[in-house]
Design a protein around this motif. Structure first.
Motif, mmCIF file in Angstrom:
data_model
loop_
_atom_site.group_PDB
_atom_site.id
_atom_site.type_symbol
_atom_site.label_atom_id
_atom_site.label_comp_id
_atom_site.label_asym_id
_atom_site.label_seq_id
_atom_site.Cartn_x
_atom_site.Cartn_y
_atom_site.Cartn_z
ATOM 1 N N GLN A 8 0.840 -1.184 0.000
ATOM 2 C CA GLN A 8 0.000 0.000 0.000
ATOM 3 C C GLN A 8 0.884 1.245 0.000
ATOM 4 O OE1 GLN A 8 -3.411 0.127 -0.192
ATOM 5 N NE2 GLN A 8 -3.258 -2.058 -0.578
ATOM 6 N N PHE A 9 0.385 2.295 -0.618
ATOM 7 C CA PHE A 9 1.167 3.524 -0.763
ATOM 8 C C PHE A 9 1.683 4.026 0.585
ATOM 9 C CE2 PHE A 9 0.971 8.283 -1.166
ATOM 10 C CZ PHE A 9 2.098 8.410 -1.956
ATOM 11 N N ASN A 10 0.814 4.028 1.609
ATOM 12 C CA ASN A 10 1.230 4.578 2.892
ATOM 13 C C ASN A 10 1.990 3.590 3.763
ATOM 14 O OD1 ASN A 10 -0.864 2.923 3.603
ATOM 15 N ND2 ASN A 10 -2.142 4.519 4.522
ATOM 16 N N GLN A 11 2.328 2.405 3.205
ATOM 17 C CA GLN A 11 3.163 1.452 3.916
ATOM 18 C C GLN A 11 4.632 1.562 3.500
ATOM 19 O OE1 GLN A 11 1.256 -2.271 2.886
ATOM 20 N NE2 GLN A 11 -0.030 -2.236 4.717
ATOM 21 N N ILE A 12 4.926 2.400 2.536
ATOM 22 C CA ILE A 12 6.292 2.539 2.038
ATOM 23 C C ILE A 12 7.057 3.492 2.954
ATOM 24 C CG2 ILE A 12 7.730 3.280 0.099
ATOM 25 C CD1 ILE A 12 6.113 0.817 -0.533
ATOM 26 N N GLN A 30 26.403 27.368 7.743
ATOM 27 C CA GLN A 30 24.948 27.489 7.707
ATOM 28 C C GLN A 30 24.315 26.230 7.115
ATOM 29 O OE1 GLN A 30 23.082 30.037 9.078
ATOM 30 N NE2 GLN A 30 21.449 28.535 8.715
ATOM 31 N N SER A 31 24.990 25.628 6.141
ATOM 32 C CA SER A 31 24.489 24.386 5.561
ATOM 33 C C SER A 31 24.323 23.314 6.622
ATOM 34 C CB SER A 31 25.446 23.900 4.467
ATOM 35 O OG SER A 31 25.104 22.598 4.045
ATOM 36 N N PHE A 32 25.318 23.186 7.501
ATOM 37 C CA PHE A 32 25.235 22.174 8.555
ATOM 38 C C PHE A 32 24.108 22.485 9.538
ATOM 39 C CE2 PHE A 32 30.042 21.671 7.814
ATOM 40 C CZ PHE A 32 29.835 20.735 6.817
ATOM 41 N N LYS A 33 23.911 23.770 9.853
ATOM 42 C CA LYS A 33 22.794 24.149 10.723
ATOM 43 C C LYS A 33 21.462 23.788 10.070
ATOM 44 C CE LYS A 33 25.222 27.951 13.060
ATOM 45 N NZ LYS A 33 25.305 29.434 13.253
ATOM 46 N N ASN A 34 21.370 24.020 8.760
ATOM 47 C CA ASN A 34 20.149 23.679 8.039
ATOM 48 C C ASN A 34 19.913 22.173 8.026
ATOM 49 O OD1 ASN A 34 19.761 26.393 7.486
ATOM 50 N ND2 ASN A 34 20.515 26.263 5.375
ATOM 51 N N SER A 35 20.998 21.394 7.873
ATOM 52 C CA SER A 35 20.862 19.936 7.864
ATOM 53 C C SER A 35 20.369 19.423 9.208
ATOM 54 C CB SER A 35 22.200 19.280 7.498
ATOM 55 O OG SER A 35 22.521 19.512 6.137
ATOM 56 N N VAL A 36 20.885 19.980 10.281
ATOM 57 C CA VAL A 36 20.426 19.591 11.615
ATOM 58 C C VAL A 36 18.943 19.904 11.773
ATOM 59 C CG1 VAL A 36 20.575 20.167 14.077
ATOM 60 C CG2 VAL A 36 22.663 19.704 12.770
ATOM 61 N N GLU A 37 18.541 21.101 11.363
ATOM 62 C CA GLU A 37 17.135 21.486 11.475
ATOM 63 C C GLU A 37 16.247 20.559 10.657
ATOM 64 O OE1 GLU A 37 14.504 25.590 11.343
ATOM 65 O OE2 GLU A 37 16.020 25.290 9.769
ATOM 66 N N LEU A 38 16.684 20.243 9.440
ATOM 67 C CA LEU A 38 15.917 19.341 8.588
ATOM 68 C C LEU A 38 15.805 17.963 9.236
ATOM 69 C CD1 LEU A 38 14.474 18.624 5.941
ATOM 70 C CD2 LEU A 38 16.730 18.165 4.939
ATOM 71 N N ALA A 39 16.909 17.437 9.736
ATOM 72 C CA ALA A 39 16.899 16.105 10.355
ATOM 73 C C ALA A 39 15.951 16.059 11.548
ATOM 74 C CB ALA A 39 18.313 15.720 10.780
ATOM 75 N N GLN A 40 15.963 17.091 12.356
ATOM 76 C CA GLN A 40 15.090 17.122 13.527
ATOM 77 C C GLN A 40 13.615 17.172 13.122
ATOM 78 O OE1 GLN A 40 16.843 20.517 15.493
ATOM 79 N NE2 GLN A 40 18.186 19.252 16.772
ATOM 80 N N HIS A 41 13.324 17.900 12.052
ATOM 81 C CA HIS A 41 11.934 17.977 11.590
ATOM 82 C C HIS A 41 11.477 16.656 10.969
ATOM 83 C CE1 HIS A 41 12.097 22.304 12.303
ATOM 84 N NE2 HIS A 41 10.817 22.366 12.004
ATOM 85 N N VAL A 42 12.273 16.069 10.089
ATOM 86 C CA VAL A 42 11.811 14.845 9.431
ATOM 87 C C VAL A 42 11.750 13.682 10.419
ATOM 88 C CG1 VAL A 42 12.570 15.581 7.144
ATOM 89 C CG2 VAL A 42 14.126 14.209 8.571
ATOM 90 N N GLU A 43 12.581 13.700 11.448
ATOM 91 C CA GLU A 43 12.462 12.697 12.508
ATOM 92 C C GLU A 43 11.097 12.806 13.168
ATOM 93 O OE1 GLU A 43 15.485 11.229 15.834
ATOM 94 O OE2 GLU A 43 14.733 13.249 16.282
ATOM 95 N N LYS A 44 10.677 14.028 13.470
ATOM 96 C CA LYS A 44 9.374 14.274 14.090
ATOM 97 C C LYS A 44 8.238 13.866 13.159
ATOM 98 C CE LYS A 44 8.121 18.528 14.166
ATOM 99 N NZ LYS A 44 8.086 19.987 14.464
ATOM 100 N N TRP A 45 8.452 14.041 11.849
ATOM 101 C CA TRP A 45 7.408 13.712 10.877
ATOM 102 C C TRP A 45 7.380 12.236 10.494
ATOM 103 C CZ3 TRP A 45 9.323 18.453 7.667
ATOM 104 C CH2 TRP A 45 8.818 19.626 8.243
ATOM 105 N N GLY A 46 8.255 11.420 11.049
ATOM 106 C CA GLY A 46 8.181 9.981 10.838
ATOM 107 C C GLY A 46 9.027 9.423 9.711
ATOM 108 N N PHE A 47 9.981 10.187 9.188
ATOM 109 C CA PHE A 47 10.861 9.639 8.151
ATOM 110 C C PHE A 47 11.786 8.589 8.765
ATOM 111 C CE2 PHE A 47 9.256 13.277 6.005
ATOM 112 C CZ PHE A 47 9.463 13.096 4.649
ATOM 113 N N MET A 336 1.016 13.698 3.177
ATOM 114 C CA MET A 336 0.237 12.893 2.235
ATOM 115 C C MET A 336 0.455 11.398 2.442
ATOM 116 S SD MET A 336 2.285 13.420 -1.306
ATOM 117 C CE MET A 336 3.775 12.507 -1.636
ATOM 118 N N MET A 337 1.532 11.034 3.136
ATOM 119 C CA MET A 337 1.767 9.624 3.431
ATOM 120 C C MET A 337 1.114 9.191 4.735
ATOM 121 S SD MET A 337 3.631 8.368 0.952
ATOM 122 C CE MET A 337 4.535 6.931 1.557
ATOM 123 N N ASP A 338 0.545 10.144 5.470
ATOM 124 C CA ASP A 338 -0.017 9.836 6.776
ATOM 125 C C ASP A 338 -1.210 8.909 6.660
ATOM 126 O OD1 ASP A 338 0.933 10.414 9.207
ATOM 127 O OD2 ASP A 338 0.094 12.430 9.355
#
Length: 338
Positions: A8-12, A30-47, A336-338
């Motif tokens: 199923q689409f949402n099982q991927i 600044q790139s590294f700061k942005n990467s940290v921020e991105l990682a913290q957000h996508v962790e929260k979003w379930g990636f 959309m994957m939720d």
């Protein structure tokens, strides 16, 4: 033809490929700061994973010391898997990679992935600077992978031991953009990650090679393929198309042999690019593995891609100039994957 049962689409599972972009007017710091921020957000979003790639001599990519930035991201997050997409193994002494990733796994248990590639990740002059030679044989990479696995397995008979590293269960992935790593992954019974986002025409042939020739191993009983996809998502199709002009400019700069920092979006491509360059950009947008649009467009095209490839996991690259827009792009995908 691929004979794989569709999930199923949402099982991927969804993962992130972060190229640690250095934007025009900004810095690696600044790139590294942005990467940290991105990682913290996508962790929260379930990636599921957050991978970084080894590139050298690229003014727009900050992840050259890949093992170091992996440790930085893992230290700033709590649960998401962090790894390499990938380490270009022929650039390194195999023992050093075993020790580096043994150290990372010791610091962040059961959270580290080791994705391996065989390309230099840069140009010929940089390859020489990395002490690579151009007379490498086809068998060198499989032999290096075997040697690396040996360091992790260890044994009393070994004269050289990876400390830390020996005895640790660090998942090894093979990465590729052709059939070579697909066949090697299948032969060794390892998970395989294919760079569909920049080699889309070879995706299905590579997957067929991997799945048809897969041999179960101690680490993996069935083939497992993760595919790279470029996704530029925004609240509207028009905004996404505008944001995507940054990635298109970067692609053209690399193809012309003049790599640059990631540039801001442009309003009128006709004023910036020649007809030939515009044609090259249009060609890059034709791929199933490059998805640009609002939520409905992205969901529809990603569903089609997953159905076509039967991917077990998708790893998403989003080269977006503005950090808030980059975060929003990944948030849309998560919603959309939720």
């Amino acid at each position: 033809m691929i004979h794989v049962t569709s999930k199923q689409f949402n099982q991927i599972p969804l993962s992130v490929l972060d190229l640690a972009p250095i934007t025009e007017g900004s810095t690696a710091e600044q790139s590294f700061k942005n990467s940290v921020e991105l990682a913290q957000h996508v962790e929260k979003w379930g990636f599921n994973r957050f991978w970084l790639a080894e590139h050298h001599n690229m003014p727009g990519i900050a992840s050259s010391a890949t093992s170091v930035i992996i440790g930085h991201i893992a230290g700033a997050t709590k649960s998401i898997r962090v790894g390499s997409g990938g380490i270009m193994l022929p650039n390194h002494a195999t023992l050093v990679i075993a020790e580096q990733f043994g150290t990372l796994e010791t610091l962040y248990p059961e959270r580290i992935d080791l994705g391996l590639g065989r390309a230099p990740g840069s140009d010929q002059a940089t390859s020489y600077a990395l002490r690579r030679t151009l007379n490498m044989r086809v068998d060198d990479f499989p032999a290096q992978v075997e040697e690396l696995q040996g360091y992790f397995e260890g044994g009393d008979e070994s004269r050289v031991h990876a400390v830390p590293g020996e005895g640790l269960e660090i998942p090894i992935w093979l990465l590729g953009s052709s059939g070579f790593s697909a066949q090697l992954s299948a032969h060794k019974g390892l998970p395989f990650s294919f760079a569909s986002h920049f080699a889309p025409d070879y995706t299905i042939p590579a997957l067929n090679l991997y799945r048809d020739n897969f041999k179960p191993s101690r680490v993996l009983q069935e083939p497992y393929a993760m595919l790279g996809v470029n996704i530029i998502a925004a609240d509207t199709d028009e905004e996404a198309q505008w944001l995507a002009t940054s990635q298109q400019q970067q692609l053209l700069s690399i193809r012309s042999g003049r790599p640059s920092k990631l540039k801001p979006p442009i309003d009128n491509a006709d004023e910036v690019w020649s007809a030939a360059e515009l044609a090259a950009v249009d060609k890059s947008l034709e791929s199933d593995a490059t998805i640009i649009g609002g939520p409905d467009t992205v969901k529809r095209q990603l569903e089609n891609f997953i159905e076509k490839t039967k991917a077990d996991e998708v790893i998403v690259n989003a080269q977006i100039f503005d950090q808030k827009a980059r975060l929003r792009s990944y948030e849309i995908v998560a919603e959309m994957m939720d």
